[in-house]
Motif scaffolding. Structure first.
Motif, PDB file in Angstrom:
ATOM      1  N   MET A 193     -71.195  35.642   2.549  1.00 59.63           N
ATOM      2  CA  MET A 193     -72.450  34.791   2.648  1.00 59.63           C
ATOM      3  C   MET A 193     -72.433  33.504   3.026  1.00 59.63           C
ATOM      4  O   MET A 193     -72.954  32.892   3.944  1.00 59.63           O
ATOM      5  N   LEU A 194     -71.231  32.836   2.325  1.00 64.47           N
ATOM      6  CA  LEU A 194     -71.084  31.599   2.481  1.00 64.47           C
ATOM      7  C   LEU A 194     -70.154  31.242   3.998  1.00 64.47           C
ATOM      8  O   LEU A 194     -70.455  30.059   4.497  1.00 64.47           O
ATOM      9  N   ARG A 252     -71.060  32.837   6.437  1.00 61.43           N
ATOM     10  CA  ARG A 252     -71.986  32.984   7.390  1.00 61.43           C
ATOM     11  C   ARG A 252     -72.550  31.724   7.619  1.00 61.43           C
ATOM     12  O   ARG A 252     -73.222  31.295   8.662  1.00 61.43           O
ATOM     13  N   GLU A 253     -73.106  31.342   6.254  1.00 59.92           N
ATOM     14  CA  GLU A 253     -73.513  29.718   6.289  1.00 59.92           C
ATOM     15  C   GLU A 253     -72.657  28.585   7.115  1.00 59.92           C
ATOM     16  O   GLU A 253     -73.225  27.685   7.734  1.00 59.92           O
ATOM     17  N   TRP A 254     -71.379  28.902   6.614  1.00 57.35           N
ATOM     18  CA  TRP A 254     -70.427  27.778   7.314  1.00 57.35           C
ATOM     19  C   TRP A 254     -70.555  28.027   8.922  1.00 57.35           C
ATOM     20  O   TRP A 254     -70.462  26.908   9.648  1.00 57.35           O
ATOM     21  N   ASN A 271     -73.209  28.563  10.713  1.00 57.03           N
ATOM     22  CA  ASN A 271     -74.285  28.115  11.160  1.00 57.03           C
ATOM     23  C   ASN A 271     -74.130  26.782  11.778  1.00 57.03           C
ATOM     24  O   ASN A 271     -74.019  25.742  11.179  1.00 57.03           O
ATOM     25  N   ASP A 297     -76.198  24.870  12.941  1.00 58.16           N
ATOM     26  CA  ASP A 297     -77.528  24.047  12.047  1.00 58.16           C
ATOM     27  C   ASP A 297     -77.049  23.592  10.712  1.00 58.16           C
ATOM     28  O   ASP A 297     -77.872  22.911  10.100  1.00 58.16           O
ATOM     29  N   ALA A 298     -76.190  24.070   9.876  1.00 57.35           N
ATOM     30  CA  ALA A 298     -75.806  23.891   8.694  1.00 57.35           C
ATOM     31  C   ALA A 298     -75.740  22.208   8.504  1.00 57.35           C
ATOM     32  O   ALA A 298     -75.107  21.622   9.298  1.00 57.35           O
ATOM     33  N   ARG A 337     -73.749  19.589   3.115  1.00 55.43           N
ATOM     34  CA  ARG A 337     -73.774  20.945   2.611  1.00 55.43           C
ATOM     35  C   ARG A 337     -72.315  21.518   2.870  1.00 55.43           C
ATOM     36  O   ARG A 337     -71.811  22.490   2.039  1.00 55.43           O
ATOM     37  N   ALA A 338     -71.971  21.466   4.128  1.00 51.99           N
ATOM     38  CA  ALA A 338     -70.925  22.235   4.604  1.00 51.99           C
ATOM     39  C   ALA A 338     -69.493  21.809   3.776  1.00 51.99           C
ATOM     40  O   ALA A 338     -68.840  22.372   3.283  1.00 51.99           O
ATOM     41  N   MET A 385     -69.596  22.762  -0.112  1.00 56.98           N
ATOM     42  CA  MET A 385     -69.414  24.410   0.162  1.00 56.98           C
ATOM     43  C   MET A 385     -67.819  24.456   0.074  1.00 56.98           C
ATOM     44  O   MET A 385     -67.066  25.319  -0.827  1.00 56.98           O
TER      45      MET A 385
END
Length: 229
Positions: free
Chosen positions: A173-174, A176-178, A180, A182-183, A187-188, A191
């Protein structure tokens, strides 16, 4: 983290671990990679996201900015400094994931040679390591300065006995967020600093010293060393 790892599964095994529904643009081939003993400068499969597409490309392990010609290309970047120092400024926005099966560390146990250890997930699933790099994209073909670095953090618990640094491994999950684009930058960074997988997710064991020679390859290198004492 020492400079040796394994990436022997095929790209679709790594895509399945990432569990990312995006359409895949695959430039790595369909066969298992069979890199049991990959060293710096090796071409490794690297994931990055371009718009709605997940890209997989073979990219050199190691990167330096064009102005740093007086030093070897680092293979790792310390999580405490990577987002703020000038060395990695150009590639900090270019987030990637390198999926590996395991990595190796060498420990001084008092013998004539250091003892290599293999570190992997306890369930043997792929390890999704946070990375940044310079790599092909929709606007640029592969170039000679392409490369990536793996982001590392302090080890914890019993893993400190193996090595004081380890890759920042992210849950699917993280990861996939990393990936992105547009993150949010802050926040990156948070994380990486606080949400990497815990030491309890990993196991480690001794392996044959043959892994010390980068020319050696094959599944025998990742099997536990039987202690006959």
């Amino acid at each position: 983290m020492c400079g040796r790892l394994s990436q022997y599964s095929g790209i679709h095994d790594f895509v399945a671990a990432l569990s990312m529904p995006n359409a895949l643009v695959n430039s790595t081939g369909e066969q298992p990679f069979e890199r049991y003993n990959a060293a710096p400068t090796a071409q490794l499969a690297l994931f990055h996201q371009e718009g709605p597409f997940l890209h997989a490309d073979m990219v050199r392990w190691g990167w330096r900015p064009h102005w740093a010609k007086d030093r070897a290309a680092p293979i790792n970047a310390r999580v405490e400094k990577v987002a703020h120092g000038p060395f990695f400024r150009a590639i900090w926005p270019h987030r990637a994931i390198v999926a590996i099966n395991n990595w190796f560390e060498w420990v001084d146990e008092g013998g004539p040679k250091k003892q290599p250890y293999l570190i992997r997930h306890r369930d043997q699933s792929p390890i999704l390591c946070a990375a940044i790099g310079q790599y092909p994209n929709e606007e640029r073909d592969p170039g000679e300065r392409d490369g990536f670095v793996i982001i590392t953090a302090d080890s914890a618990g019993g893993m400190v006995d193996i090595h004081d640094r380890r890759p920042v491994a992210l849950s699917p999950m993280l990861a996939r967020e990393w990936l992105n684009p547009d993150a949010i930058k802050d926040r990156a960074e948070q994380m990486l600093l606080h949400q990497g997988e815990p030491m309890e997710a990993f196991e480690w064991f001794k392996v044959n010293r043959a892994v010390g020679n980068v020319r050696n390859q094959g599944p025998d290198l990742i099997r536990p060393l039987i202690d006959c004492k």
